[in-house]
Design an enzyme around this catalytic site. Structure first.
Site, PDB file in Angstrom:
ATOM      1  N   ARG A  77     -12.594   6.112   1.522  1.00 47.08           N
ATOM      2  CA  ARG A  77     -11.688   7.154   1.052  1.00 47.08           C
ATOM      3  C   ARG A  77     -12.489   8.260   0.385  1.00 47.08           C
ATOM      4  NH1 ARG A  77      -6.293   5.797  -2.324  1.00 47.08           N
ATOM      5  NH2 ARG A  77      -5.460   7.882  -2.577  1.00 47.08           N
ATOM      6  N   ARG A 133     -13.449   6.981  -4.044  1.00 44.37           N
ATOM      7  CA  ARG A 133     -12.279   6.421  -4.710  1.00 44.37           C
ATOM      8  C   ARG A 133     -12.578   6.137  -6.175  1.00 44.37           C
ATOM      9  NH1 ARG A 133      -8.774   1.246  -3.867  1.00 44.37           N
ATOM     10  NH2 ARG A 133      -9.065   0.718  -6.020  1.00 44.37           N
ATOM     11  N   GLU A 162      -9.598   9.613   4.885  1.00 47.74           N
ATOM     12  CA  GLU A 162     -10.458   8.447   5.083  1.00 47.74           C
ATOM     13  C   GLU A 162     -11.554   8.834   6.084  1.00 47.74           C
ATOM     14  OE1 GLU A 162      -9.569   5.736   3.316  1.00 47.74           O
ATOM     15  OE2 GLU A 162     -10.481   4.012   4.300  1.00 47.74           O
ATOM     16  N   LYS A 214       1.343  -0.608   1.701  1.00 45.63           N
ATOM     17  CA  LYS A 214       0.481  -0.914   2.840  1.00 45.63           C
ATOM     18  C   LYS A 214       1.033  -2.091   3.622  1.00 45.63           C
ATOM     19  CE  LYS A 214      -2.741  -2.791  -0.523  1.00 45.63           C
ATOM     20  NZ  LYS A 214      -3.912  -2.493  -1.319  1.00 45.63           N
ATOM     21  N   GLU A 258       1.969   6.069   8.323  1.00 44.86           N
ATOM     22  CA  GLU A 258       0.711   6.647   8.787  1.00 44.86           C
ATOM     23  C   GLU A 258      -0.204   5.526   9.218  1.00 44.86           C
ATOM     24  OE1 GLU A 258      -1.230   9.106   5.896  1.00 44.86           O
ATOM     25  OE2 GLU A 258       0.618  10.124   5.326  1.00 44.86           O
ATOM     26  N   LYS A 263      -3.305   3.322   9.015  1.00 44.99           N
ATOM     27  CA  LYS A 263      -4.156   2.974   7.881  1.00 44.99           C
ATOM     28  C   LYS A 263      -5.575   2.785   8.416  1.00 44.99           C
ATOM     29  CE  LYS A 263      -4.613  -0.130   4.007  1.00 44.99           C
ATOM     30  NZ  LYS A 263      -6.058  -0.206   4.161  1.00 44.99           N
TER      31      LYS A 263
END
Ligand code: ATP
Length: 586
Positions: free
Chosen positions: A256, A271, A301, A425, A249, A251
């Site tokens: 968040r 978060r 996000e 990530k 996906e 980033k």
């Protein structure tokens, strides 16, 4: 229960740094405490009155506590302040000055736990005019009866600085020691991870045992502790780790949020589980409109978009402006926030956290009608390195930080509160910070939208390539123009207007208006990045990319003293990139 019992426990905790010992000390206290007291004591141990996600916070300012201590002990504020400078910790200061006070005070009633907790609750709710005095009075009333060591901990709790170093995981260890077996600890931890309320879990455990804890379910209104990613720096390694293929996906580089939808209400948590709802009225509106079910918990996000360049903006940029020229409404109009959804944890009464990734993703897709304000994260299931690299470049082109790889195996549940290799990530490895301005040439422009309708919304800016005598694009510039400058631009640029891209300009971007290179503006950007979209120094660093200036802002200086060929060169930009290069992912 006497407050003294908890304070003794704190004293013992403070005397050790061993996590194992801390858990044993806490377990001893837990066994003795009544369920209700246990719940509240757990919050206090973290320097709070309630779980993180409750809006009420204690956090009394040091200054006010200082005043209260002066009031209770009759000492001068300046003398206490001096002590604070020496000690650094107001808790220790309180203890010391209470030792002095004790000799002059007559016997007072021992404090009960409940009395202290209720007083702190009243301190936290006092608001509005005269609230400082009200807080002070509430606190003074209980401090009057406190022993020195009790004063120490009341002072620490009320300022939210407990300094005990007791992590949530240590409390869970202690609960398991006191009320469950080692094997059953996982159930306690899971209950915490999906409810974020350790006090509640403890109370249920003491009242209804492990069965009760297993019956704690994902609930709208109780934030779920977020799942986190590990990092890796090569697509090959990622694919191997993920068993050959996985979902990738975009980033996004924003904030968040975990959105809880139910009862006609949308609540947004950060978060760190703080309530963010008030900051994003636009997101609440667009999410309510986009969601087709009745109840849900989703994650995504939030990223502000510049209407005029179509590009994402950094959050600081937007909040910085909100306080200044524009109000919140205007800022929302100019820089609407887009929510890019990437996960679904609960849907219409059903816990989705245990479902594998692809099931959660398809359920997310079918319960949301996407719009300008709500999108699903860009996603592709890939199994080859080249495909990943190409998608990575697309992500950079679209202003993202890189990619998030997500396992699609049967075990790919949403692991609340955990960091692991189910998510990996893969970030842009290098970023070069800009700390000097550049002089860029206007080569194109885009029609304005929103409040810039009728003006240029953004300009296409270029550096000069001396070797080839060409102008190469580096960014779309939309920030830093005041109203006067916006109005001045069209007449200023008119004499440079050409019907199509000027033959000296290299651009992969299609602008609405084109100019012969002429006008030079001074620009400061946040960083220089590798970009497949822009043509500056193309092929010099990577064969398929040039350089871009990210988050550029016009400094207000028109460089009338410079001709276009005296502007910053592509070669210079490449040097700047190299000089300020730093590895960011460390
Ligand atoms: P971490 O969250 O891992 O502790 P961090 O706060 O420094 O580290 P990053 O390393 O930049 O954040 O990466 C994780 C964050 O990326 C997530 O917490 C989330 O906010 C953000 N993010 C952006 N896009 C996605 C996506 N598609 N899926 C999951 N997270 C995403």
């Amino acid at each position: 229960m006497l407050f003294r019992v908890l304070v003794d426990t704190y004293e013992r905790l403070e005397a050790t740094t061993s996590r194992l010992e801390m858990a044993d000390i806490l377990a001893e206290f837990f066994r003795e405490a009544e369920p209700e007291v246990l719940r509240k004591a757990i919050y206090l141990t973290q320097g709070q009155l309630y779980p993180d996600f409750y809006p009420q916070k204690l956090g009394m300012a040091d200054k006010l506590l200082l005043r209260t201590l002066a009031f209770v002990t009759g000492m001068k504020e300046s003398a206490i302040q001096e002590l604070q400078l020496k000690e650094g910790d107001l808790g220790v200061v309180a203890e010391r000055i209470f030792q002095g006070k004790r000799q002059t005070t007559l016997f007072s009633e021992p404090l009960t736990f409940q009395r202290v907790y209720s007083a702190l609750e009243r301190v936290s709710v006092s608001e509005g005019g005269g609230s400082q005095d009200a807080k002070m009075k509430q606190l003074a009333e209980v401090l009057n009866d406190a022993s020195p060591v009790e004063a120490k901990y009341i002072s620490r709790i009320v300022t939210g600085k407990m300094r005990l170093g007791v992590a949530a995981m240590t409390v869970i260890d202690a609960l398991a020691i006191a009320f469950a077996t080692k094997e059953e600890r996982d159930s306690v931890e899971r209950a915490f991870n999906i409810s974020s309320d350790l006090g509640m879990v403890a109370e249920v455990l003491t009242r209804s045992g492990l069965e009760g804890v297993k019956n704690i379910h994902v609930t709208v209104g109780n934030p779920i502790r977020v799942m986190l990613a590990e990092r890796m720096s090569s697509p090959v390694d990622i694919l191997e780790r993920m068993g050959g293929s996985c979902a990738f996906e975009y980033k996004y580089d924003g904030v968040r949020v975990q959105a809880h939808i139910g009862g006609g209400k949308v609540t947004l948590y950060s978060r760190r589980l703080e309530d963010l709802t008030g900051q994003f009225p636009d997101v609440v509106r667009s999410l309510s409109a986009a969601f087709k079910g009745t109840t849900a918990i989703m994650e995504g996000e939030c990223v502000p978009v510049d209407l005029n360049t179509g590009e994402f903006l950094p959050f600081q940029e937007v909040s910085h402006r909100r306080g200044r020229k524009h109000g919140l409404e205007e800022a929302m109009e100019d820089y609407p926030v887009r929510l890019c959804l990437f996960d679904l944890l609960f849907l219409d009464g059903q816990d989705m956290t245990e479902a594998p990734y692809l099931r959660r993703r398809s359920a997310l897709q079918s319960c949301v009608e996407t719009s300008e304000g709500v999108r699903l994260s860009e996603m592709r299931v890939l199994d080859d390195e080249n495909g990943v690299q190409a998608f990575f470049m697309e992500a950079l082109r679209d202003g993202c930080e890189g990619l998030m790889a997500k396992s699609i195996g049967t075990e790919s549940q949403y692991r609340a509160g955990n960091r692991g290799f189910l998510w990996i990530k893969y970030k842009k490895e290098y970023r070069s910070e800009m700390n000097d301005t550049v002089d860029l040439v206007v080569v194109g422009a885009f029609a304005g939208r929103g409040r810039r309708k009728g003006f240029y919304g953004a300009l296409l800016m270029a550096t000069y390539n001396e070797t080839e005598d060409r102008f190469e694009t580096v960014s779309k510039l939309g920030s830093g123009f005041d109203d006067a400058m916006l109005a001045e631009l069209p007449p200023r640029l008119e004499r440079h207007r050409v019907p199509e891209r000027h033959h000296l300009v290299s651009s992969n971007i299609q602008a609405d208006f084109w100019f012969e290179p002429g006008l030079v503006l001074e620009v400061l950007g946040a960083e220089i990045t590798v970009s497949p979209t822009h043509t500056a120094a193309f092929g010099k660093l990577r064969k398929d990319a040039g350089l871009a200036i990210r988050f550029p802002r016009f400094t207000g200086k028109v460089r009338d003293d410079k001709g276009p060929r005296e502007a910053t060169t592509s070669e210079e930009l490449l040097l700047m990139y190299g000089r300020q290069l730093k590895k960011v992912d460390e």
